[in-house]
Design a protein around this motif. Structure first.
Motif, PDB file in Angstrom:
ATOM      1  N   ARG A  64     -14.430   7.937  -7.021  1.00  0.00           N
ATOM      2  CA  ARG A  64     -13.547   9.126  -7.662  1.00  0.00           C
ATOM      3  C   ARG A  64     -12.862   8.488  -8.824  1.00  0.00           C
ATOM      4  O   ARG A  64     -12.639   9.097  -9.753  1.00  0.00           O
ATOM      5  CB  ARG A  64     -12.586   9.725  -6.613  1.00  0.00           C
ATOM      6  CG  ARG A  64     -13.460  10.730  -5.673  1.00  0.00           C
ATOM      7  CD  ARG A  64     -12.655  11.268  -4.448  1.00  0.00           C
ATOM      8  NE  ARG A  64     -11.911  10.292  -3.582  1.00  0.00           N
ATOM      9  CZ  ARG A  64     -12.605  10.206  -2.590  1.00  0.00           C
ATOM     10  NH1 ARG A  64     -13.889  10.555  -2.303  1.00  0.00           N
ATOM     11  NH2 ARG A  64     -12.107   9.193  -1.698  1.00  0.00           N
ATOM     12  N   GLN A  84       0.726  -1.261  -0.020  1.00  0.00           N
ATOM     13  CA  GLN A  84       0.047  -0.039  -0.125  1.00  0.00           C
ATOM     14  C   GLN A  84       0.790   1.338   0.011  1.00  0.00           C
ATOM     15  O   GLN A  84       0.559   2.202  -0.768  1.00  0.00           O
ATOM     16  CB  GLN A  84      -0.735   0.029   1.082  1.00  0.00           C
ATOM     17  CG  GLN A  84      -1.975   1.020   1.211  1.00  0.00           C
ATOM     18  CD  GLN A  84      -2.283   1.701   2.651  1.00  0.00           C
ATOM     19  OE1 GLN A  84      -1.912   1.030   3.553  1.00  0.00           O
ATOM     20  NE2 GLN A  84      -2.704   2.915   2.670  1.00  0.00           N
ATOM     21  N   VAL A 132     -12.847   2.810   0.773  1.00  0.00           N
ATOM     22  CA  VAL A 132     -12.672   2.312  -0.520  1.00  0.00           C
ATOM     23  C   VAL A 132     -13.643   2.599  -1.608  1.00  0.00           C
ATOM     24  O   VAL A 132     -13.296   2.676  -2.739  1.00  0.00           O
ATOM     25  CB  VAL A 132     -12.145   0.877  -0.531  1.00  0.00           C
ATOM     26  CG1 VAL A 132     -11.840   0.134  -1.781  1.00  0.00           C
ATOM     27  CG2 VAL A 132     -10.807   0.713   0.473  1.00  0.00           C
ATOM     28  N   ASP A 167     -12.901   6.008  -2.802  1.00  0.00           N
ATOM     29  CA  ASP A 167     -11.863   5.906  -3.507  1.00  0.00           C
ATOM     30  C   ASP A 167     -11.998   5.369  -5.076  1.00  0.00           C
ATOM     31  O   ASP A 167     -11.867   5.865  -6.084  1.00  0.00           O
ATOM     32  CB  ASP A 167     -10.747   4.884  -3.242  1.00  0.00           C
ATOM     33  CG  ASP A 167      -9.745   5.573  -2.078  1.00  0.00           C
ATOM     34  OD1 ASP A 167      -9.639   6.757  -2.153  1.00  0.00           O
ATOM     35  OD2 ASP A 167      -9.318   4.841  -1.297  1.00  0.00           O
ATOM     36  N   TYR A 201      -6.984   4.362  -6.504  1.00  0.00           N
ATOM     37  CA  TYR A 201      -6.743   5.863  -6.580  1.00  0.00           C
ATOM     38  C   TYR A 201      -5.545   6.308  -7.615  1.00  0.00           C
ATOM     39  O   TYR A 201      -5.806   7.169  -8.423  1.00  0.00           O
ATOM     40  CB  TYR A 201      -6.206   6.502  -5.191  1.00  0.00           C
ATOM     41  CG  TYR A 201      -5.677   7.753  -5.033  1.00  0.00           C
ATOM     42  CD1 TYR A 201      -6.574   8.899  -5.250  1.00  0.00           C
ATOM     43  CD2 TYR A 201      -4.099   7.937  -5.057  1.00  0.00           C
ATOM     44  CE1 TYR A 201      -5.961  10.178  -5.160  1.00  0.00           C
ATOM     45  CE2 TYR A 201      -3.631   9.190  -5.171  1.00  0.00           C
ATOM     46  CZ  TYR A 201      -4.422  10.527  -5.147  1.00  0.00           C
ATOM     47  OH  TYR A 201      -4.365  11.610  -5.027  1.00  0.00           O
ATOM     48  N   GLN A 237       1.119   3.948  -2.824  1.00  0.00           N
ATOM     49  CA  GLN A 237       0.693   5.477  -2.834  1.00  0.00           C
ATOM     50  C   GLN A 237       1.815   6.256  -3.405  1.00  0.00           C
ATOM     51  O   GLN A 237       1.898   7.210  -3.601  1.00  0.00           O
ATOM     52  CB  GLN A 237       0.676   5.574  -1.192  1.00  0.00           C
ATOM     53  CG  GLN A 237      -0.259   6.812  -1.177  1.00  0.00           C
ATOM     54  CD  GLN A 237      -1.226   6.933  -0.051  1.00  0.00           C
ATOM     55  OE1 GLN A 237      -1.836   5.711   0.158  1.00  0.00           O
ATOM     56  NE2 GLN A 237      -1.719   7.636   0.819  1.00  0.00           N
ATOM     57  N   LEU A 284      -7.135  -1.382   2.343  1.00  0.00           N
ATOM     58  CA  LEU A 284      -6.557  -0.310   2.335  1.00  0.00           C
ATOM     59  C   LEU A 284      -5.393  -0.213   1.217  1.00  0.00           C
ATOM     60  O   LEU A 284      -5.591   0.862   0.261  1.00  0.00           O
ATOM     61  CB  LEU A 284      -5.687  -0.242   3.493  1.00  0.00           C
ATOM     62  CG  LEU A 284      -6.025   0.434   4.693  1.00  0.00           C
ATOM     63  CD1 LEU A 284      -5.553   0.172   5.972  1.00  0.00           C
ATOM     64  CD2 LEU A 284      -6.689   1.756   4.610  1.00  0.00           C
ATOM     65  N   GLY A 340      -7.686   0.406  -2.170  1.00  0.00           N
ATOM     66  CA  GLY A 340      -7.995   1.716  -2.121  1.00  0.00           C
ATOM     67  C   GLY A 340      -7.109   2.477  -2.789  1.00  0.00           C
ATOM     68  O   GLY A 340      -7.222   3.432  -3.787  1.00  0.00           O
ATOM     69  N   SER A 341      -5.683   2.266  -2.468  1.00  0.00           N
ATOM     70  CA  SER A 341      -4.743   3.172  -3.063  1.00  0.00           C
ATOM     71  C   SER A 341      -4.410   2.803  -4.382  1.00  0.00           C
ATOM     72  O   SER A 341      -3.887   3.603  -5.399  1.00  0.00           O
ATOM     73  CB  SER A 341      -3.266   2.841  -2.495  1.00  0.00           C
ATOM     74  OG  SER A 341      -3.436   3.110  -0.887  1.00  0.00           O
TER      75      SER A 341
END
Lengths: 914, 419
Positions: A721, A628, A715, A718, A679, A632, A672, A675-676
């Motif tokens: 978006r 993660q 998430v 995320d 993104y 990121q 998590l 989610g990254s």
């Protein structure tokens, strides 16, 4: 389609666990999962003794059968079940074991850890017939005079549980009176049980449901029981422990000088009692008073210092630990107060600082330094260790934070005297003292000392023969880097001249014993963190490869499971990656396949024991966390993101396999990381949705591990978006789940505000397609808005929750309004406008919003004007928000609030100019 | 009531890395939400269609770029998913080259010439002295500032203290936010005089009233430091202009007041009007010799020639039109002529013939091609204004078709004589 799916949601109401909102809980009785046709008809009451004994049998089958029987009895006839348990407990002819277990089951039928279950049980008890409840209570009160101590003690706890349920409902008003009547005439064991009951009662019941008259009676009885004239030590101990819980009721009594003096005198006397447990309990009372009645302590602090100093030096460890804790707790208080002063010392904090620590400093510091020499041999290897040296060192650290520079001259001589002594205890104590005072005093004061000490520390870390000394030395280096190294420091302690040496020593120590290696990783963590904002070029760049390699080697050590060494190594790797610069981006990229391979390997293992499975899942968590951080990092700049994307498919494949091999429990860390990934990938993430969706849904259904649910909600945001309207096909499912979550009494309330925010994310992503969810989402938002208005103000915690709730609701409104903008369906929102404006006005009038809410709220005012335009123009102009609230925000010092307010002003001016 | 556990964390950092990961994720998500919201607030509210030009195929009036570089722009345009027709300001602020010129050429609000005194002048209108200089749009975004003239061509590219106008480290607000100002660049003191605010920090002010725009302009511009003297990150000074209510004292202040800049007439803005691209009767310009040196074409001796130059646009069917919407047709040219000419905007000479003090006819004679930088024909009001001034200068009284004109002149002569 969706409305059919949702038909049943009309039955659901928003469920937020807020005290005083119990009527909202549709607390249904739990229904048994299966209906049994096994007719079970013998008289349980007659048999209950045997069943209770069987339930404690060593024979598993007997035990299981007995538990089954108890369960059936409970389901068939709760009243008679509870009655038979209470009469079992009250019966002095029965065995202690069956009485204790009977009482315990009774207690568990009244209370549970999970909030929703607890509320169910409360409702169930309240709905029992009055005569049943009276009989049970009579049995319990009778048990208090039993000669059997365990039975009495169990009964006290059950009585307190029932009191906890009934007193807030103004039931059982005679309880306290009947406990206290004739207390002086009672035999010792009954007085002991009565005082114990009062203690538990004060623990269970909130102080506002007991009137002052009764509080006075309780305190009188308790303080008399504590008095030196009480000859029975059991009574004195019960009374002292009861006082600990009753202190929270004594607000009024503590404002009365005479009463307070008396209570304090009795406590201080009890600290000198020959019975160690009483001394310990008395010090516990002092600790509690130090935080609850800090502002009342001034007249007693001198005496308390003498008492505690004597206890720390001479008394048995459990007592000495409490005595140290008193000063740690005073430090906590003064740190909080001074923080509120904000350094300018003009603040108007509710409680003034009495500077007790500063005044006691010359005597307090030597006392604490003495404790440092009382280390235990293996304390650094023992996770659960807590001894006087550890407590004393911790307190010294708090003292340093409280008084700052003043502590340095008091500690330096001790360090200088002991740091080179042949006895490891002296070297360790000196090092620990140094490490403890690194937070608090100013860098100006510390840096010259650290510059001298640094070389000594580095050499001790490599050469000292003692494991403890090395452990503490590595920890101290970590503290040096944590507090005195970083871009904000004027004079850097790490320079080009010593950087290489420091890193070499730390990497060398990572090969030392696991506890030392763990501290060395920790030191490297803060070393890297200090270079976080260093600019395009980091001094760590030349060592990057070497550091990463060393950390990966640590993770493969056979003893990496000890002293949380593996965890520390991965966490340090994460920080090194986070703080890396573009120069080392290619090396971070090379790390991706390495970590992926590690993760892949964890998925290969077959047939694991439950212990192994737990270890495996912990390792997977660490690896997902690491990925993660890497995602990121690499995702944050275009060129590295582009190269990283070659691994995206494989990484996602691994995450999906982790979900698949863990049947129920979801992996928070993997979630998590996903989610990254979403993104970083943006629209490209859409290709995983088909496969990923079911795990997303499982995450949203995970009420028990609410952290997983919370992370999954984030998430979803995320993904919204990233995919924008491409998320549409999954929205029915997601919205269904989110609405269920909101209606659930089981889900932890902290997850609910983010769910509202998530509504906003979805609406913003799918625009006017949100139409079909409006009829479900809007009523939820409205009832949550009403709730939040009534919730705030209860106490700080509730106000904080109310504000997070408001923020979630407002973010939902914002997203929905903006999502519908420029759509022909905008008019669908017009009916909701009055309520939204009322909500804004009510927030403004409550005057307890925080800055975040203020910013979001005034933004919603703008969104309303922006989307509804002239349709809402006159409504807006009539609202309080568009005048006083807006003006207050426009003149705010907070940049974000001001900017939101300007947006609102602009949007309103457009709306009313059309 | 067992003794209470009092263990405190020992040799442990205050916060676990896992908690740090969670916190950082929450921060990132909150930032993502803020950005998405901000984008929604800016984006959708600033959708501005290009004025539709259905009667006429789109063309590039002045081609500064090499022809082969044009096709490069097309894929870029497709990528952005928007045809030039529905570009919003946000996209437009990223446009480059000819596309940008074309877009910006259509975005300025253009005043009509005042040929009539509006009702409620004193209550509903502002007046200010127009600085002499180049009218332009100033766009600040992504760390740079670009000024574009009326025809869309770039005047300056420079760092400025406007929001996101320079690559300085302290950026307040999201990096994609942009601002657009309506300015006049005044050569003598190298200053951009801001006469209107169109977008500020990403928020559109198109749909706001002039009253609000001027309020916003005056309260926001100063905050940025854009009015400070030039510095390394701020190449040109910006300044607001004093704006007055259109009452007697306001008019006289605007007309005679001492200003740091050279005046070029007076501008009148209706307080309730939105920012409207193209010619609008809600913004008006007035000039006379007292407040402008560019009132009327004069010859080298300062004499008014009998001819005034005007620019009209030639359409496919031979009609000559003004820039007004709808355009006013000023006659026709024959088709032979059209075939010979590739330029559509013509420089014509207007010859006025008076018979007994009456405006008998206006003759238009072809004079030549216009300067290639010129993108627009004149407006009808400009032509009338030219007539008025012509008349005034020539001391001939117009009696026909000139009632309103005379009224305007009388009004101002009266107003200014009181000064």
């Amino acid at each position: 389609m969706f409305s059919l799916l949702f038909f049943f949601f009309y039955l659901f109401r928003l469920h937020l666990l807020i005290p005083g909102q119990n009527d909202l809980l549709n607390a249904a009785m739990p229904l048994s999962d299966h209906l049994t046709f096994n007719v079970f008809r013998y008289n349980m009451a007659m048999e209950v003794t045997q069943v209770l004994l069987n339930a404690q049998s060593i024979d598993g089958n007997v035990r299981k059968h007995a538990e089954e029987s108890l369960k059936q009895f409970q389901e068939q006839n709760l009243s008679s079940f509870l009655l038979s348990l209470s009469s079992e407990l009250a019966n002095d002819e029965k065995s202690v074991d069956s009485r204790k277990l009977g009482g315990l089951i009774l207690k568990n039928a009244l209370d549970a850890k999970e909030q929703h279950r607890k509320l169910e049980l409360v409702q169930r008890w309240l709905s029992l017939a009055n005569n049943v409840k009276s009989q049970i209570k009579a049995c319990l009160l009778k048990t208090l005079s039993s000669p059997v101590a365990d039975a009495r003690s169990t009964a006290s706890q059950v009585i307190a549980k029932i009191a906890g349920i009934e007193l807030p409902h103004k039931q059982w008003p005679e309880l306290i009176g009947s406990l206290l009547s004739n207390i002086h005439q009672l035999p010792g064991h009954v007085r002991q049980a009565t005082l114990e009951t009062l203690g538990y009662l004060c623990e269970e019941v909130s102080s506002d449901v007991v009137d002052q008259d009764q509080v006075n009676k309780i305190l009188t009885a308790v303080v008399q029981g504590m008095n030196a004239s009480e000859g029975n030590n059991d009574v004195r101990l019960a009374a002292t422990r009861a006082l600990y819980n009753a202190l929270g009721f004594a607000q009024a009594n503590f404002t009365n000088d005479m009463e307070r003096d008396y209570i304090m005198r009795v406590i201080c006397e009890a600290t000198l009692c020959p019975e160690v447990k009483i001394r310990q309990a008395a010090f516990e009372c002092l600790v509690s008073i130090s935080s609850s009645y800090y502002e009342k302590l001034a007249p007693y602090i001198q005496d308390i210092f003498s008492i505690t100093a004597k206890a720390v030096r001479e008394d048995e460890e459990p007592v000495a630990l409490q005595a140290i804790e008193f000063w740690s707790s005073i430090c906590d208080e003064e740190i909080d107060i001074l923080e509120e002063y904000g350094g300018d010392f003009t603040g108007d904090s509710d409680i003034p600082c009495f500077y007790f620590i500063k005044q006691a400093l010359p005597a307090l510091v030597p006392m604490l330094l003495e404790t440092l020499l009382k280390q235990e041999e293996d304390q650094d290897q023992d996770e659960g260790a807590w001894n006087i040296a550890m407590a004393g060192g911790t307190c010294l650290g708090l003292v340093a934070r409280t008084v700052g520079d003043d502590i340095v001259p008091l500690v330096m001589p001790f360090i200088e005297e002991n740091i080179t002594k042949p006895d490891w205890r002296q070297r360790e104590a000196a090092t620990y003292a140094f490490g403890s005072i690194l937070e608090g005093p100013s860098p100006d004061k510390l840096i010259p000392i650290v510059n001298v000490a640094l070389n000594f520390m580095l050499s001790a870390l490599t050469k000292d023969p003692n494991n403890h000394v090395k452990d503490t030395t590595a920890w101290t280096l970590g503290r040096i880097f944590e507090f005195l190294h970083g871009s904000t420091m004027d004079a850097p302690i790490i320079t080009q001249a010593n950087c290489q040496q420091i890193i070499t020593v730390l990497l060398q120590s990572m090969k030392d014993a696991s506890n030392v290696a763990e501290k060395a990783c920790g030191a490297l963590y803060f070393l890297a963190q200090g270079y976080e904002e260093v600019g395009p070029s980091s001094p760590l760049t030349p060592y990057f490869q070497e550091i990463v390699q060393a950390l990966l080697t640590v993770t493969h050590r056979e003893d990496a499971g000890e002293s949380r060494l593996r965890t520390a190594a991965y966490e340090t790797l994460n920080e090194v990656v986070r703080c890396s610069t573009d120069e080392t981006a290619p090396m971070v990229l090379q790390l991706v396949p390495v970590i992926m391979m590690e993760l892949h390997n964890t998925l290969e293992g077959q047939k694991l024991s439950s212990d192994e499975r737990e270890k495996q899942s912990e390792l997977q968590g660490l690896l997902c966390g690491c990925l993660q951080v890497i995602i990121q990092k690499l995702g944050s700049s275009e060129p590295t993101k582009y190269v990283f994307m070659q691994y995206a498919d494989q990484i996602m494949g691994l995450f999906l396999r982790i979900f698949a091999c863990r049947s129920a429990a979801m992996h928070e860390e993997a979630m998590l990381a996903i989610g990254s990934l979403a993104y970083a990938m943006g629209l490209d993430f859409a290709k995983y949705m088909l496969e990923f969706y079911k795990y997303l849904e499982m995450g949203l259904q995970n009420f028990e591990e609410y952290q997983v649910c919370a992370v999954t909600v984030g998430v979803v945001g995320d993904i919204c978006r990233a995919l924008e309207d491409k998320i549409l096909p999954y929205c029915d499912g997601i919205m269904t789940q989110l609405l269920k979550d909101l209606s659930s009494s089981q889900l932890h309330r902290s997850v609910k505000p983010p769910i509202f925010s998530c509504f906003g994310d979805i609406a913003l992503a799918i625009g006017e397609n949100f139409e079909k969810y409006l009829m479900y989402a809007m009523p939820m938002l409205q009832s949550a808005a009403d709730l939040s208005a009534h919730t705030a103000g209860a106490d700080d915690e509730m106000t904080e929750y109310a504000n997070s709730l408001r923020n979630g609701i407002l973010e939902a409104y914002s997203g929905i309004l903006q999502g519908f903008k420029n759509s022909p369906k905008t008019q669908l929102l017009i009916p909701y406008a009055p309520h939204i404006l009322q909500f804004l006005d009510s927030i403004y009038m409550e005057k307890d919003m925080d800055d975040v809410v203020m910013k979001t709220a005034i933004g919603v005012l703008g969104d309303l004007a922006d989307t509804l335009g002239s349709n809402a123009g006159s409504l807006i102009q009539q609202s309080l928000s568009s005048k006083d609230f807006l003006n207050e925000c426009l003149s705010s010092e907070d940049h974000m609030i001001k900017e939101s307010a300007e947006w609102a002003k602009l949007a309103i001016s457009r709306a009313i100019s059309v | 009531m067992a003794p209470h556990d009092l263990r405190r964390p020992f040799k442990r950092a205050a916060i676990s890395d896992q908690q740090r990961r969670r916190d950082l994720t929450l921060q990132r998500q909150a930032q993502g939400r803020r950005d998405a919201q901000q984008q929604a607030r800016c984006l959708a509210s600033t959708v501005l269609s290009l004025q539709s030009q259905s009667t006429q195929p789109e063309y590039e009036p002045d081609i500064e770029l090499e022809p082969e570089s044009l096709p490069d722009l097309l894929p870029e345009q497709e990528e952005s998913g928007a045809s030039s027709k529905d570009l919003d300001v946000r996209h437009a602020s990223k446009l480059k080259g000819a596309e940008a010129r074309k877009w910006f050429a259509r975005q300025l609000m253009l005043p009509e010439w005042m040929i009539d005194v509006p009702d409620c002048l004193a209550q509903d209108w502002y007046v200010f002295a127009r600085p002499a200089g180049k009218r332009c749009f100033v766009v600040s975004s992504n760390g740079t500032t670009v000024s574009r003239q009326r025809n869309g061509s770039i005047l300056h590219r420079f760092p400025s203290a406007l929001p996101n106008g320079a690559k300085t480290r302290d950026v307040s607000g999201p990096s994609q936010s942009y601002s657009i100002l309506d300015c006049i660049f005044h050569e003598p003191d190298q200053t951009y005089y801001v006469i209107d605010m169109v977008c500020w920090r990403g928020y559109s002010l198109y749909d706001c009233t002039a009253e609000f725009r001027f309020f916003w302009l005056n309260s926001k511009l100063g905050e940025t430091g854009a009015c400070s003297p030039p510095s390394f990150y701020h190449k040109y000074r910006f300044s607001t202009v004093p704006i007055y209510n259109c009452d007697q004292s306001g008019l006289s202040s605007a007309y005679t007041g001492a200003l740091p800049y050279v005046k070029d007439g007076l501008l009148f803005y209706n307080k309730h009007a939105h920012y409207q691209t193209g010619n609008t009767p809600l913004a008006l310009v007035w000039k006379d010799e007292n407040c402008s040196q560019y009132v009327i074409d004069t010859d080298s001796k300062g004499q008014v020639p009998s001819q005034q130059q005007v620019v009209l646009e030639l359409q496919d069917d031979g009609k000559l039109i003004t820039s007004d919407d709808p355009p006013v047709v000023f006659g026709c040219l024959d088709l032979d002529f059209i075939q010979k000419e590739i330029f559509y905007v013509l420089l014509l000479v207007m010859e006025v013939e008076f018979v007994d003090g009456k405006l008998e006819k206006v003759d238009l004679h072809y004079l030549g091609k216009v300067n290639r930088a010129r993108a627009f024909p004149d407006s009808y009001s400009k032509m009338l204004e030219a007539l008025i001034l012509y008349e005034k200068k020539g001391k001939k009284k117009l009696t026909t078709g000139g009632i309103q004109i005379s009224y305007a002149i009388c009004f101002f002569e009266h107003a200014f004589s009181l000064v």
